[in-house]
Design a protein around this motif. Structure first.
Motif, PDB file in Angstrom:
ATOM      1  N   THR A 169      24.084  10.356   4.911  1.00 40.09           N
ATOM      2  CA  THR A 169      23.302  11.301   4.114  1.00 40.09           C
ATOM      3  C   THR A 169      22.126  10.567   3.474  1.00 40.09           C
ATOM      4  O   THR A 169      22.142   9.336   3.372  1.00 40.09           O
ATOM      5  N   PRO A 170      21.128  11.312   2.999  1.00 43.50           N
ATOM      6  CA  PRO A 170      19.986  10.681   2.331  1.00 43.50           C
ATOM      7  C   PRO A 170      20.359   9.907   1.064  1.00 43.50           C
ATOM      8  O   PRO A 170      19.533   9.164   0.534  1.00 43.50           O
ATOM      9  N   ARG A 171      21.597  10.047   0.605  1.00 44.33           N
ATOM     10  CA  ARG A 171      22.021   9.277  -0.581  1.00 44.33           C
ATOM     11  C   ARG A 171      21.901   7.775  -0.340  1.00 44.33           C
ATOM     12  O   ARG A 171      21.855   7.004  -1.293  1.00 44.33           O
ATOM     13  N   ILE A 172      21.827   7.369   0.906  1.00 44.42           N
ATOM     14  CA  ILE A 172      21.660   5.952   1.234  1.00 44.42           C
ATOM     15  C   ILE A 172      20.362   5.408   0.622  1.00 44.42           C
ATOM     16  O   ILE A 172      20.232   4.212   0.380  1.00 44.42           O
ATOM     17  N   LEU A 173      19.419   6.314   0.324  1.00 42.98           N
ATOM     18  CA  LEU A 173      18.117   5.926  -0.232  1.00 42.98           C
ATOM     19  C   LEU A 173      18.057   6.071  -1.756  1.00 42.98           C
ATOM     20  O   LEU A 173      17.030   5.783  -2.364  1.00 42.98           O
ATOM     21  N   LYS A 174      19.141   6.513  -2.359  1.00 40.39           N
ATOM     22  CA  LYS A 174      19.157   6.808  -3.793  1.00 40.39           C
ATOM     23  C   LYS A 174      18.856   5.554  -4.611  1.00 40.39           C
ATOM     24  O   LYS A 174      19.510   4.527  -4.459  1.00 40.39           O
ATOM     25  N   SER A 175      17.864   5.679  -5.494  1.00 37.72           N
ATOM     26  CA  SER A 175      17.416   4.528  -6.289  1.00 37.72           C
ATOM     27  C   SER A 175      18.129   4.404  -7.621  1.00 37.72           C
ATOM     28  O   SER A 175      18.097   3.337  -8.232  1.00 37.72           O
ATOM     29  N   GLY A 176      18.715   5.484  -8.111  1.00 39.22           N
ATOM     30  CA  GLY A 176      19.320   5.463  -9.437  1.00 39.22           C
ATOM     31  C   GLY A 176      18.342   5.813 -10.545  1.00 39.22           C
ATOM     32  O   GLY A 176      18.707   5.848 -11.714  1.00 39.22           O
TER      33      GLY A 176
END
Length: 196
Positions: free
Chosen positions: A74-81
């Motif tokens: 999922t795009p959560r792999i790119l989540k920066s926080g």
């Protein structure tokens, strides 16, 4: 042979010609879509569950992730926080209500670097109007942000410089006044000499 026996053949030929025309049009649409997919923008396509189905070369250049590393994730792999739940709730509310969202987001690259993007997420719908996919189109805006920061610094320096200039020149006998400006690409400096 009578005319009635040839009618079905004529209708079948007409149907085949129309089917061929539609196939040619569909192939042209696919060709154009393939070219559009190779844009300079980062493109990611997901299913409605958020599973990444396809990314383009620009996505790989921007994120550092190859297609093999992200497809099925999922795009959560790119989540920066850098964004809270409220940010994502508003984003998805817009997507569900309007069919798209556009704004700035900070994503994390494979190497851990966090980068700002201009991102647009659009719903892809079928003929019935049901969402079948999401298409994310991202642009790296680091250069734009740097240009804005540089412009802000230049404007601040200009204000400081203007505050140091006298509001008028002294008028006194035996004083020569000279001024010079030296410009560079983005800034300039003023020099004033007061000589007895």
């Amino acid at each position: 042979m009578n005319d009635e026996s040839q009618l079905p053949v004529a209708e079948q030929s007409k149907d085949l010609i129309e089917a061929s025309r539609q196939l040619t049009a569909a192939q042209e649409d696919l060709r154009v879509a393939a070219v559009a997919f190779q844009t300079a923008d980062s493109i990611m396509i997901t299913d409605t569950d958020g599973n990444i189905l396809r990314v383009n070369e620009s996505f790989t250049r921007l994120t550092g992730y190859t297609p093999e590393e992200v497809i099925g994730k999922t795009p959560r792999i790119l989540k920066s926080g850098r964004h809270d739940r409220e940010f994502f709730s508003r984003m998805w509310a817009d997507i569900q209500e309007k069919g798209y969202w556009e704004g700035e987001i900070w994503n994390k690259r494979k190497d851990g670097q966090v980068v700002p993007l201009r991102l647009a997420i659009t719903c892809a719908k079928n003929a019935s109007g049901d969402t079948t996919h999401y298409v994310a189109d991202g642009q790296d805006i680091r250069g734009l942000r740097q240009a804005v920061a540089d412009r802000t610094e230049i404007d601040a320096a200009r204000k400081v410089q203007e505050s140091l200039l006298p509001s008028g020149f002294l008028c006194a006998p035996d004083i020569d006044i000279a001024g010079a400006v030296q410009s560079s690409e983005n800034v300039s400096g003023d020099c004033f000499d007061l000589i007895h």
